[in-house]
Design a protein around this motif. Sequence first.
Motif: not given
Length: 243
Positions: A37-53
């Motif tokens: 799976v290759a999801p989109p990375n939001p690239l908006r901030g480390l904490a929020s991006d990590a939470a999404y992944i």
Amino acid sequence: MTTRPTPTVVLVHGAFADAASWSGVIAELQRDGIPVVAPPNPLRGLASDAAYIASVASQTDGPVVLVGHSYGGAIITVAGTVENVVGLVYVAAYVPEEGESLGEMQGRFPEPALATSLHSATYPAEGPAGTEPAVEFTIEQEAFPTVFAADVPEEVTKVLAVAQRPLAAGAFTEPAAAAAWKTKPSWALVACADHAINPDVQRFGAKRADSTVIEIDGASHAVAVSRPKAVANLIRDAVSATS
């Protein structure tokens, strides 16, 4: 010996790219029947991006191997604490310590060419006072081939340069909330001709994490585009070791 199901590989792209940068790697893994799976990375901030992944990983059935390119390495370092993540693969990536920012990690070493090739712009972001302008970065288009993808054909770099996804400036200063490599096995690929992340930064992080390391001479930061078989081979090693 008891074997686990084949892990699903979750590919996390970094800054100035998107999930399509994994296309060659995806094709290699799919040929071997490895779920990916290759999801989109939001690239908006480390904490929020990590939470999404982390949410992507936790909702994936069975074990997961997280693979991070560039800034994506910082993301999998934090998101990899999810219980079903069984391995981490770093591809020309940052491997931060808990409490360490990317700026602090990079600051130990000479600046790469990327540092003087960034273009800044603003975007609307929610803040205490409502919608406030925030800063994001892309690579200047004329510098993109040399900085990001020197071993990729020119006709491809021209497309990549205009299709960049910007990274929020705050991502460079936000400390990593966790370091999953302390409890999960890891593998790392060092791109020896990288002008976006100093190869010594990659080596330092990989050594600190006690990663299994390979180095590719002449590889640019876009190693997943230029050397998909080599990247896929390292991921296969991680999948095999965690199955």
